[in-house]
Design an enzyme around this catalytic site. Structure first.
Site, PDB file in Angstrom:
ATOM      1  N   SER A 157       4.218 -56.961  18.766  1.00  0.00           N
ATOM      2  CA  SER A 157       4.460 -56.559  20.149  1.00  0.00           C
ATOM      3  C   SER A 157       4.626 -57.750  21.069  1.00  0.00           C
ATOM      4  O   SER A 157       4.996 -57.583  22.227  1.00  0.00           O
ATOM      5  CB  SER A 157       3.246 -55.801  20.674  1.00  0.00           C
ATOM      6  OG  SER A 157       3.083 -54.613  20.018  1.00  0.00           O
TER       7      SER A 157
ATOM      8  N   HIS B 274      11.234 -54.861  16.617  1.00  0.00           N
ATOM      9  CA  HIS B 274      10.183 -54.221  17.395  1.00  0.00           C
ATOM     10  C   HIS B 274      10.497 -52.756  17.724  1.00  0.00           C
ATOM     11  O   HIS B 274      11.315 -52.476  18.618  1.00  0.00           O
ATOM     12  CB  HIS B 274       9.963 -55.032  18.689  1.00  0.00           C
ATOM     13  CG  HIS B 274       8.824 -54.562  19.521  1.00  0.00           C
ATOM     14  ND1 HIS B 274       8.774 -54.702  20.885  1.00  0.00           N
ATOM     15  CD2 HIS B 274       7.675 -53.924  19.193  1.00  0.00           C
ATOM     16  CE1 HIS B 274       7.661 -54.192  21.343  1.00  0.00           C
ATOM     17  NE2 HIS B 274       6.978 -53.700  20.342  1.00  0.00           N
TER      18      HIS B 274
ATOM     19  N   GLU C 231      13.784 -53.304  19.757  1.00  0.00           N
ATOM     20  CA  GLU C 231      14.071 -54.657  20.266  1.00  0.00           C
ATOM     21  C   GLU C 231      14.328 -55.582  19.079  1.00  0.00           C
ATOM     22  O   GLU C 231      13.561 -55.567  18.111  1.00  0.00           O
ATOM     23  CB  GLU C 231      12.864 -55.197  21.055  1.00  0.00           C
ATOM     24  CG  GLU C 231      12.936 -54.939  22.544  1.00  0.00           C
ATOM     25  CD  GLU C 231      11.762 -55.553  23.291  1.00  0.00           C
ATOM     26  OE1 GLU C 231      12.009 -56.333  24.208  1.00  0.00           O
ATOM     27  OE2 GLU C 231      10.598 -55.238  22.962  1.00  0.00           O
TER      28      GLU C 231
ATOM     29  N   ASN D 124       7.333 -55.100  26.603  1.00  0.00           N
ATOM     30  CA  ASN D 124       5.901 -55.323  26.844  1.00  0.00           C
ATOM     31  C   ASN D 124       5.623 -56.360  27.929  1.00  0.00           C
ATOM     32  O   ASN D 124       4.534 -56.390  28.502  1.00  0.00           O
ATOM     33  CB  ASN D 124       5.195 -55.713  25.542  1.00  0.00           C
ATOM     34  CG  ASN D 124       5.105 -54.516  24.613  1.00  0.00           C
ATOM     35  OD1 ASN D 124       5.099 -53.373  25.076  1.00  0.00           O
ATOM     36  ND2 ASN D 124       5.043 -54.768  23.321  1.00  0.00           N
TER      37      ASN D 124
END
Ligand SMILES: CC(=O)CC(=O)SCCNC(=O)CCNC(=O)[C@H](O)C(C)(C)COP(=O)(O)OP(=O)(O)OC[C@H]1O[C@@H](n2cnc3c(N)ncnc32)[C@H](O)[C@@H]1OP(=O)(O)O
Ligand SMILES: NC(=O)C1=CN([C@@H]2O[C@H](COP(=O)(O)OP(=O)(O)OC[C@H]3O[C@@H](n4cnc5c(N)ncnc54)[C@H](OP(=O)(O)O)[C@@H]3O)[C@@H](O)[C@H]2O)C=CC1
Length: 291
Positions: free
Chosen positions: A119, A140, A152, A190
């Site tokens: 993450s 991701h 991602e 994130n």
């Protein structure tokens, strides 16, 4: 490069979701975890989620059975050696991830692509500890993986074009959409989402609102599908804290300091849904706020 088989390390909520979508798209999946119980739970979760999709007519019965048949499990990490693609989805702790790559590397083919579902951790740094930084990438997925559209893609400084193109094609085959992010702490989603969650914990810590009012405010006032504290419980408070620490250390800016209340919940082992207690207590019939 043609990818047919995928080895997934870590059978937690992300690992089981990733296994689910790859198997449904026709890939052979070998799922690894350190605990037998973890593997059993993951397979049961995938089974339940596929059943639900089939019962709602989202997938056919044939697709459901085919996907289940393509998922195998193992406790022995070296057995992932023959896979074309490895996705590491173990706990968000860098030493754990480094250890997994170190153990796995001697068993992999020269062309195998190594990826991490991290993450937040630097892809360049993770890659530099492996034998194949040019065939290493951040891959991701978002939670819950069977539902969320985005993946991602994060290139480390050494990642080659073939690796990127191969993963981009895989994302297409999964029916998902890729967003490319540069390799800076926590990437795009994130970098923005987790400080918002941390700010919600500060609002709770400072008494601006309680758990229910903060969640309701963002759900009804900003049309978020889940309130930020409910979402934090869903992601896992250990993961949220780990991401804030990476942002704080990686960007050296006090605006990313983790809220002490978030740290306290993690210290208590109240990690959210996965431990049945976080900002809500999930042990009863309905979730009850803990503050
Ligand atoms: C931390 C990181 O590194 C990155 C991240 O992932 S950050 C987290 C990103 N994720 C989010 O922000 C999620 C925010 N929440 C949501 O989008 C929604 O609340 C939600 C999709 C999770 C649930 O939606 P909902 O409408 O409240 O609930 P529900 O009706 O139960 O679910 C919607 C659909 O998703 C399906 N679903 C939910 N969870 C599922 C799962 N784990 N597997 C398969 N299907 C699932 C349901 O079956 C349902 O399908 P139908 O449309 O066919 O009925
Ligand atoms: N939660 C989220 O919303 C998202 C998380 N991620 C990332 O995905 C990764 C996994 O997160 P998540 O699934 O939520 O975490 P979980 O805690 O649900 O699952 C992690 C799993 O990895 C297992 N594990 C720990 N060490 C090893 C090891 N050495 N070898 C194999 N398995 C191991 C754990 O076993 P045990 O429980 O026995 O320790 C657990 O089953 C993290 O990097 C996280 O940052 C990415 C996107 C979204």
């Amino acid at each position: 490069m043609d990818i047919r088989s995928v080895g997934i390390v870590g059978a937690g909520q992300m690992g089981n979701g990733i296994a689910h979508v790859f198997a449904l798209s026709g890939y052979d999946v070998l799922l690894n975890d350190i605990s037998e119980d973890g593997l059993k739970k993951a397979v049961a979760t995938i089974d339940k989620n596929l059943e639900r999709q089939a019962s709602r007519g989202k997938i056919s019965e044939e697709d459901r059975a085919g996907a289940m048949g393509r998922i195998k499990t193992t406790l022995a990490l070296p057995e992932l050696g023959p896979c074309d693609l490895i996705i590491e989805a173990a706990t968000e702790r860098e030493p754990i991830k480094n250890q997994i790559f170190e153990t796995l590397a001697p068993h992999l083919g020269a062309q195998t692509i190594l990826t991490s579902n991290t993450s937040s951790i630097s892809i360049t740094r993770l890659a530099s500890r492996t034998d194949r930084p040019e065939r290493f990438m951040g891959f991701h997925f978002m939670n819950p993986v069977p539902v969320m559209q985005l993946v991602e893609l994060i290139r480390g400084i050494a990642t080659n074009t073939d690796t990127y193109d191969t993963l981009l094609a895989v994302v297409g085959k999964l029916g998902k959409t890729a967003a490319s992010a540069e390799d800076y702490p926590a990437f795009i989603v994130n970098r923005i989402l987790i400080p918002m969650i941390n700010e919600a914990v500060y609002a709770l810590y400072e008494g601006v609102g309680n758990v229910r009012s903060i969640d309701q405010a963002l759900k009804l006032g900003a049309n978020h599908p889940m309130g930020p504290l409910e979402l934090a419980d869903f992601i896992g408070l250990d993961t949220c804290l780990a991401i804030m620490n990476v942002l704080h250390e990686g960007l050296a800016d006090t605006k990313y300091r983790p809220c002490p209340l978030l740290t306290k919940y993690v210290e208590a082992g109240w990690l959210g849904r996965k431990t049945q207690r976080g900002f809500y207590d999930y042990r009863g019939e309905v979730p009850v706020p803990t503050r």
